[in-house]
Design a protein around this motif. Structure first.
Motif, short mmCIF file in Angstrom:
data_model
loop_
_atom_site.label_atom_id
_atom_site.label_comp_id
_atom_site.label_asym_id
_atom_site.label_seq_id
_atom_site.Cartn_x
_atom_site.Cartn_y
_atom_site.Cartn_z
N PHE A 371 0.82 -1.22 0.00
CA PHE A 371 0.00 0.00 0.00
C PHE A 371 0.85 1.27 0.00
O PHE A 371 0.36 2.35 0.31
CB PHE A 371 -0.92 0.01 1.22
CG PHE A 371 -1.85 -1.17 1.29
CD1 PHE A 371 -3.09 -1.12 0.66
CD2 PHE A 371 -1.48 -2.33 1.95
CE1 PHE A 371 -3.95 -2.21 0.71
CE2 PHE A 371 -2.33 -3.42 2.00
CZ PHE A 371 -3.57 -3.36 1.38
N VAL A 374 0.02 4.90 -1.58
CA VAL A 374 -0.76 5.92 -0.86
C VAL A 374 0.18 6.88 -0.15
O VAL A 374 -0.03 8.09 -0.13
CB VAL A 374 -1.72 5.27 0.16
CG1 VAL A 374 -2.56 6.34 0.85
CG2 VAL A 374 -2.61 4.25 -0.52
N CYS A 375 1.26 6.35 0.43
CA CYS A 375 2.27 7.20 1.05
C CYS A 375 2.92 8.12 0.02
O CYS A 375 3.21 9.28 0.30
CB CYS A 375 3.34 6.33 1.72
SG CYS A 375 4.66 7.24 2.53
N MET A 378 0.64 10.98 -0.66
CA MET A 378 0.67 11.88 0.49
C MET A 378 1.91 12.78 0.46
O MET A 378 1.83 13.99 0.67
CB MET A 378 0.65 11.05 1.77
CG MET A 378 0.72 11.85 3.06
SD MET A 378 0.91 10.74 4.50
CE MET A 378 2.60 10.18 4.24
N ILE A 430 -1.07 2.09 7.06
CA ILE A 430 -2.04 2.26 5.98
C ILE A 430 -3.13 3.25 6.37
O ILE A 430 -3.47 4.16 5.61
CB ILE A 430 -2.67 0.89 5.62
CG1 ILE A 430 -1.58 -0.11 5.26
CG2 ILE A 430 -3.67 1.04 4.48
CD1 ILE A 430 -2.06 -1.55 5.17
N TRP A 433 -1.73 6.86 6.43
CA TRP A 433 -1.46 7.40 5.09
C TRP A 433 -2.75 7.90 4.44
O TRP A 433 -2.77 8.98 3.85
CB TRP A 433 -0.83 6.33 4.20
CG TRP A 433 0.56 5.94 4.58
CD1 TRP A 433 1.46 6.69 5.28
CD2 TRP A 433 1.20 4.70 4.29
NE1 TRP A 433 2.62 5.99 5.44
CE2 TRP A 433 2.50 4.77 4.85
CE3 TRP A 433 0.81 3.54 3.63
CZ2 TRP A 433 3.41 3.70 4.74
CZ3 TRP A 433 1.71 2.49 3.52
CH2 TRP A 433 3.00 2.57 4.08
N ILE A 434 -3.79 7.10 4.49
CA ILE A 434 -5.05 7.46 3.84
C ILE A 434 -5.63 8.73 4.45
O ILE A 434 -6.01 9.67 3.73
CB ILE A 434 -6.06 6.30 3.93
CG1 ILE A 434 -5.56 5.10 3.13
CG2 ILE A 434 -7.43 6.74 3.43
CD1 ILE A 434 -6.40 3.84 3.29
N PHE A 437 -3.40 11.86 3.67
CA PHE A 437 -3.48 12.25 2.26
C PHE A 437 -4.76 13.02 1.99
O PHE A 437 -4.75 14.07 1.33
CB PHE A 437 -3.40 11.02 1.36
CG PHE A 437 -3.72 11.31 -0.09
CD1 PHE A 437 -2.89 12.12 -0.85
CD2 PHE A 437 -4.87 10.78 -0.68
CE1 PHE A 437 -3.19 12.40 -2.18
CE2 PHE A 437 -5.17 11.05 -2.00
CZ PHE A 437 -4.32 11.86 -2.76
N LEU A 438 -5.89 12.53 2.49
CA LEU A 438 -7.16 13.21 2.26
C LEU A 438 -7.17 14.60 2.90
O LEU A 438 -7.69 15.56 2.32
CB LEU A 438 -8.31 12.36 2.82
CG LEU A 438 -8.56 11.03 2.10
CD1 LEU A 438 -9.65 10.23 2.81
CD2 LEU A 438 -8.93 11.25 0.64
#
Length: 457
Positions: A371, A374-375, A378, A430, A433-434, A437-438
């Motif tokens: 995953f 995703v990082c 970000m 995980i 990161w999510i 990022f958002l």
């Protein structure tokens, strides 16, 4: 009016033309440099894994989070130098460009001296705060203290790379790192297998290689033919320029510390599982580093590209730069992450021969590398925000989203007896990161709109 900045054949001006080819031309050598640096660092673990004991591997591996925690603050200041030099290069301001380059190198020396003192004096205390096992404490402390003796050359090299990167030159740092890295690998083998220095041997090899890379990058800057030329007699810290660098760099460094701090907390939890798990986790970290640095090269390019365009007042190119960075890190992160998961066993076998450690490392790679894209997303949007001149926001978002959420996860979810497992521990990556990022996406939207509103006014 300032004199127009001069350019040489190593420069890449990104304020016009297609973005992707220039980003690729800059990012590939940068990624190769970062990956090669990790491979040479991984040689420390590989040599000890094959010629030392599991305690030697665990001792070196358990120090990674601590070293990154301290170093990242000062590396963040070099990011400030990168952004400011790129901005003046894009604006064509010869005078401020040259003064910023000289202030940056002077800052590198000052930061290196401070880092050396902090790293040596507080080595044992920091390791104990991390919960490093007593059986590896002496070796871990020795490794940390020897490495921090090379803090000044380490900072000179990183600041020098940031200066060259601000004009798009990522090739020559790759050449210099290749030379110093080969020296590091060769000395690793000699010091461990011939001189029987074990952990101290790989630390001395690292120290010598840092000195070589610093010498090469400084010689390069002193021989430049454009406004990036460094003259030793002009080295001084100009208060106003240094403050501008620090305004960008210190928040970036704090953000690096935030991530490293959360990693220290996770490393402390890993240490609680014992030396076998520590060794497997340390080996997996070497693989993860390759995936992350490959993606991070495009994030760093986004910083340089956005900063140059900000200086040239080409504000409407910023969205295209960020989206191009997104596309690149998605592809690189997915491909390399999937490859790491598929070939985890043979790759980890290079670092350790213990089957239990390999099994642990394989599980960590499954959760983290699978995953990692995703990082990458970000990091890219955070660097773009910094390139736009907003420095504190990415730090605050990262503080709450990355560090805060991971620590909360460990204090709550991970403490539930049935969830107190290695797999649940690394799920925190995980989730953080999510969420982070958002949050960065929301900040980016409002900041970009603010810039475009100023253009229309």
């Amino acid at each position: 009016m300032a004199n127009v900045a001069t350019r040489d054949e190593h420069s890449i001006l990104v304020t016009s033309g297609a973005i992707f080819p220039k980003m690729l031309a800059m990012a590939i050598p940068l990624a190769a440099t970062s990956v090669m640096q990790l491979l040479f660092n991984a040689a420390d673990v590989a040599v000890l894994g094959n010629f030392g004991s599991e305690f030697s591997v665990a001792a070196v591996g358990s120090t990674a989070a601590l070293i990154h925690l301290v170093v990242n603050l000062f590396i963040g200041v070099s990011i400030g130098a990168n952004a400011l030099v790129a901005r003046y290069f894009g604006a064509g301001d010869s005078n401020l460009l040259s003064r910023t380059v000289h202030t940056s190198i002077a800052l590198a020396i000052a930061c290196g001296a401070a880092l050396m003192v902090v790293g040596i004096v507080f080595a044992e205390w920091s390791l104990r705060m991390m919960g490093a096992p007593e059986e590896t404490m002496a070796l871990s402390k020795l490794y940390v203290q020897i490495c921090f003796c090379g803090a000044i050359p380490l900072m000179i090299y990183n600041f020098g790379c940031s200066i060259l990167r601000s004009k798009g030159d990522t090739r020559r740092p790759l050449y210099y790192l290749t030379v110093s890295g080969v020296i590091n690998t060769g000395l690793n083998v000699i010091f461990v297998t011939v001189c029987d220095l074990d952990v101290a041997g790989v630390a001395y090899a690292t120290l010598i290689s840092w000195c070589v890379s610093a010498f090469l990058i400084l010689r390069c800057l002193m021989n430049e033919t454009d406004d990036f030329r460094v003259e030793l007699r002009k080295l001084k810290i100009e208060r106003g320029i240094a403050w501008d660098i620090l305004k960008i760099g210190v928040p970036a460094g704090v953000q690096g510390i935030v991530f490293s701090l959360s990693n220290v907390v996770i490393q402390s939890s890993v240490n609680g599982f014992g030396p076998v798990v520590m060794a497997g986790s340390a080996a997996a970290q070497q693989v993860e580093g390759i995936v992350w640095t490959s993606m991070n090269a495009f994030a760093q390019c986004a910083l340089t590209f956005v900063s140059q365009n900000l200086g040239a007042r080409q504000y409407r190119r910023i969205d295209r730069i960020t989206l191009t960075g997104f596309a690149c890190v998605l592809c690189v992160g997915f491909i390399l992450g999937s490859t790491a998961r598929i070939f985890a066993f043979p790759i980890l076998s290079v670092f350790t021969q213990d089957p239990d450690s390999i099994a642990i490392g394989t599980r960590r790679i499954f959760w983290v590398c699978g995953f990692y894209y995703v990082c990458g997303l970000m990091d890219t949007i955070a660097f773009s925000i910094r390139g736009m001149g907003y420095n504190m926001t990415p730090t605050i978002v990262s503080l709450l989203g990355a560090c805060g959420l991971r620590i909360l996860w460990i204090m709550t979810v991970f403490q539930v007896p049935r969830w107190h497992t290695f797999d649940v521990l690394f799920t925190s990556y995980i989730v953080s990161w999510i969420v982070t990022f958002l949050a960065h996406c929301v900040c980016y939207y409002y900041m970009r709109r603010s810039i475009l509103r100023r253009v229309s006014a």
